[in-house]
Design an enzyme around this catalytic site. Sequence first.
Site, PDB file in Angstrom:
ATOM      1  N   LEU A 193      36.869  44.955  18.688  1.00  0.00           N
ATOM      2  CA  LEU A 193      37.958  44.435  19.637  1.00  0.00           C
ATOM      3  C   LEU A 193      37.548  43.130  20.462  1.00  0.00           C
ATOM      4  O   LEU A 193      36.321  43.357  20.786  1.00  0.00           O
ATOM      5  CB  LEU A 193      38.732  45.324  20.556  1.00  0.00           C
ATOM      6  CG  LEU A 193      39.525  46.614  19.762  1.00  0.00           C
ATOM      7  CD1 LEU A 193      40.006  47.349  20.634  1.00  0.00           C
ATOM      8  CD2 LEU A 193      40.553  46.068  18.753  1.00  0.00           C
ATOM      9  N   LYS A 194      38.149  41.956  20.426  1.00  0.00           N
ATOM     10  CA  LYS A 194      37.941  40.893  21.358  1.00  0.00           C
ATOM     11  C   LYS A 194      39.047  41.141  22.469  1.00  0.00           C
ATOM     12  O   LYS A 194      39.982  40.862  22.694  1.00  0.00           O
ATOM     13  CB  LYS A 194      38.307  39.647  20.509  1.00  0.00           C
ATOM     14  CG  LYS A 194      38.036  38.408  21.514  1.00  0.00           C
ATOM     15  CD  LYS A 194      36.426  38.296  22.081  1.00  0.00           C
ATOM     16  CE  LYS A 194      36.328  36.841  22.698  1.00  0.00           C
ATOM     17  NZ  LYS A 194      36.960  37.183  24.362  1.00  0.00           N
ATOM     18  N   HIS A 195      38.210  41.762  23.785  1.00  0.00           N
ATOM     19  CA  HIS A 195      39.112  41.729  25.037  1.00  0.00           C
ATOM     20  C   HIS A 195      39.290  40.393  25.534  1.00  0.00           C
ATOM     21  O   HIS A 195      38.286  39.387  25.288  1.00  0.00           O
ATOM     22  CB  HIS A 195      38.426  42.708  25.890  1.00  0.00           C
ATOM     23  CG  HIS A 195      38.264  44.251  25.514  1.00  0.00           C
ATOM     24  ND1 HIS A 195      39.019  45.118  26.239  1.00  0.00           N
ATOM     25  CD2 HIS A 195      37.781  44.918  24.663  1.00  0.00           C
ATOM     26  CE1 HIS A 195      39.164  46.328  25.667  1.00  0.00           C
ATOM     27  NE2 HIS A 195      38.000  46.240  24.744  1.00  0.00           N
TER      28      HIS A 195
END
Length: 1153
Positions: A193-195
């Site tokens: 995931l790309k926070h």
Amino acid sequence: MSSSPSQRLLLRCLSLPLLSPNSNALLLFHRPLSSSALFSPTMPHRNRGRAAQQLKEKSRSPASSEVTDRLERLTVSDDPAVQAPLQFGTFPPIGQPPGVWQSKTYVTTSASDVAAAGTAVVTEKDPRSAERLSKLFKGPLGADFSVDGNTFSRAQVRATFYPKFENEKSDQEVRTRMIEMVSHGLATLEVSLKHSGSLFMYAGHEGGAYAKNSFGNVYTAVGVFVLGRMFHEAWGTEAIRKQAEFNEFLEKNHMCISMELVTAVLGDHGQRPIDDYVVVTAVTELGSGKPTFYSTPELIAFCRKWRLPTNHVWLLSTRKSVTSFFAAYDALCEEGTATPVCKALDEVADISVPGSKDHIKVQGEILEGLVARMVSPDSSKHMKEVLREFPPPPMDGIGHELGPSLREICAANRSDEKQQIQALLQHAGTSMCPDFCDWFGNGAVGIHFRNADRSVVSKFLQAHPADYSTTKLQEMVRLMRQRHFPTAFKCYCNFHKIDSLSSDNLHFKMVIHVHSDSVFRRYQQEMRRNRGLWPLFRGFFVDIDMFKLNKEKAAELAKDSNLLLKNINGSDVSSSGADGLADEDANLMVKLKFLTYKLRTFLIRNGLSILFKDGPSAYKTYYLRQMKIWGTSAVKQKELSKMLDEWAVYIRRKCGNRPLSTSTYLTEAEPFLEQYAKRSPQNQVLIGSAGNLVSSENFLAIIDGGRDEEGDLHPDGEVTPLRSSPVTVDTVPKDEGLIVFFPGIPGCAKSALCKEILNMPGGLGDNRPVQSLMGDLIKGRYWQKVVDERKKKPSVITLADKNAPNEEVWRQIEDMCRSTKASAVPVVPDSEGTDSNPFSLDALAVFIFRVLQRVNHPGNLDKASPNAGYVLLMFYHLYEGKNRKEFESELSARFGALVKMPLLKSDRCPLPDPVKAILEEGISLFQLHTSRHGRYKIEPSKGSYAKEWAQWEKRLREVLFENADYLNSIQVPFDIVVKQVIEQLKDVAKGEHRTPETEKRKFGNIIFAAVTMPVKEIKDLLNELAKDPKVKGFLEDKDLENNLRKAHVTLAHKRSHGVTAVASYGIFEKQNVPVDVTALLFSDKLAALDVQLGSVNGEKIVSKNEWPHITLWTAAGVPPKEANALPQLFSEGKASRVEIDPPVTISGVMDFY
């Protein structure tokens, strides 16, 4: 201490603390760190002796021991207070190639030592020390330091993140290569995931806290506090002790952890997070050499031992799982939020490792994107071992009183940035931050000025390297300066070493700040030429020591260091592609963002400045261009356009002429989106998720000067397109005007060309009048004058005889096209360009040469101009940052056409060395001038380099005129130039000039999977069936010959069967599928073919539809999906069935729609 075989395997590649049952000591199993790395020169002196007693040193070869022992007897200074052995920890034993280390090193530290680190000790400074330091800091540190034969420098990487790798291939090509590599067992695909936050790096309280390109500010103070709070949540009452252990561990082993810092106090991204947190994204061993990054299994094991937050990670190790992943993203890319995305990936991935911070609970549903990269084919096996040996740790602090939160502290300290920083660091505690010197200098001796003298970087390069690490870092810096890469090397005083500071022993922190993403691409090209070159990292911080030795010690050090360097350099070029960036396959990575995030950040936030400055019309052009670049589906473009137009009216009416701040834009945008989403289910899908706005105005961090550490609170690289579909048509209607403009440089012959066009009988061949407006003859605002003239004569062809060098001008021309009903075409001098500029040095030389031959130029830029060379360099640098391909692609994307003006002969000889040298000298001087005075603020004759400019201008003229024959011979004759340009312009006027092809997005917005059938073969089959009178009677009024244009067998639909059902067919994409047609079914309103699907590579294709079929016809008003009812209608006697025996086999292709 007993352990399982798999645990022993893991311990050889991890640095993890395990308590020994026989001792109070903490045993640290370490990965590829050399023993001497623990005696890092950047390590506080008080730790060195203790570390030496605790270390069990690895064996050394006799050759290296002899050399190293001599070097260790040397000291940096004769002053006993600063005596310390010189270490060459980066050197492997002679004969052993770099990067090959012994398998295990042990470091022990007693519990009492660790506990002591949690207490800050304040001591009274020696007055003599204060006097000595005050003398050193009379001016910028390093200004009076001179470099001679006895001067050495030592440099060590202090903090860094992964290199920024720019794929040479398109995203579609990267996907294809990734699938191939996984299919052949060469790699595993890792997805995370790309926070949505900011990069934060931490190397311990001695090593420092760092943001992307800076340190000692509110960004790093927030990071230290949040990281400290993570320890309290994880360890509860043990948190302070664990913080101290962790800081001691990072310092002794010279390590750095990188995190995504997600918080509501540093400005808005796509959604204000529910909580403030960090997620560890990299663990890096810095040692005394090239940084080494932990693999993801190692990172997770490391984080679980220290109870640090981890990200959600998926591993895909089969062709089926990888193709399904890409198909799942394409099905979700325009409407995906965290819940359905994570659910889909859990279903298609081979291994799913949930993050310890649930994105949905701490950040929210709006998901920025996914990062997919290639990792070792053994990653799945290693991950399973890690998950078995290191289960998720307990969170002992949940439910405990943790003290004031980040938001409470920021809200209570609103006077200025310094007050907030101090409050945050105090609440972080002394075990996380025992002193504030990185933020406020050394108050005990009254030194607060951090900046070092500008000359420090040059002196660092001039000094002898004391070790291998320094040699490689000098090589990097020297290359980037020689290539004129837009990169800053900013040096500051290293206050952590202030006790050993003296006039002959200086300590600095250097920040390597890359200003343009093009630098990473250009640097990669250098790495391919020089395989031993170290990578260029993002977030790049280096500790630098510069010191002097007496002649005897200097000679011995130089001799022995040369011996070691010679052995290392001989084997350095053998580094593998996986170790560096030269092997592109080892670094394949693709970022996949979601439209629900991009509509907030890129379309709303980044469009605010255009909306308020240039108005709704310019804003509409901006957001339409963005959607074209992304390849957004026509349906979503229409829906978003309606919503964004409404947003523009709403926010302009509410804010008036006061622009909305990008830092807090969600305060207005989120309620608007929430209300818009409530109007219909379709709107809800478009918006993704809205509501539950976190109010940030009362606790937003105070950031002096409007800084933005991440650089994405303002339009970034995606604002200006490099590749896109044209936004203007290629054909120029006769009732419209045409604007011909010139993105060039003085001397490109645009004025001479305009005169030729004006004097040409019949103009451009379509009877429209032609007018020319010469910029040098028009006073005031040139482009406004063009608008005024065009409004008088809207259908005229306007030759805008003025250089149009940047995006601001291009945007004005786009606005002009809308307001005056015209199209525009750029005319550009043809040139190969450089890695970062669309014009080559050959072209620049010709342009300057032409200018210096002018006489009585109306703009006073001719042979009489004393600074003509400077002016040409100024124009040249306006194009810096784009190579020729990017330059032409952007112009084509904006204006739909591009005309090239021939300039240089293709068979010319290379540029003479004197010409090349004088131009490169001018470029270096220009960069020095602009670095000191800023761009275009001070004329060269009035700046610090006035003398150098005067000398250069004189030599420039001499060199160019000495090579006049060459410069004249390489130019394309002007009559040929005129002929070719006019031919192209006539084609544009007639609508026959086509836009150069730019790469189109070939994926995204998947709705369903189907087997595409060849229509001709279906029609041939129906003609054969029409021999049956019953079939003929049914078909005769249907005109399927013209009405049947497409045919397919639906396999799965996103709405009916789910995303993963559709994605599961990704493995068969573009594969031929045999389809057996077994019957024709028809009623008074429907007709379809009954089919049976065959196999691909031995695997049966199974449709999720209960009845696989090919819909042929439906009556007016009947949707195609009703064809599914034909079997039921037949069973009820309401439809007919004609068997096809034997079945006819037709081959189709599996596609996504």
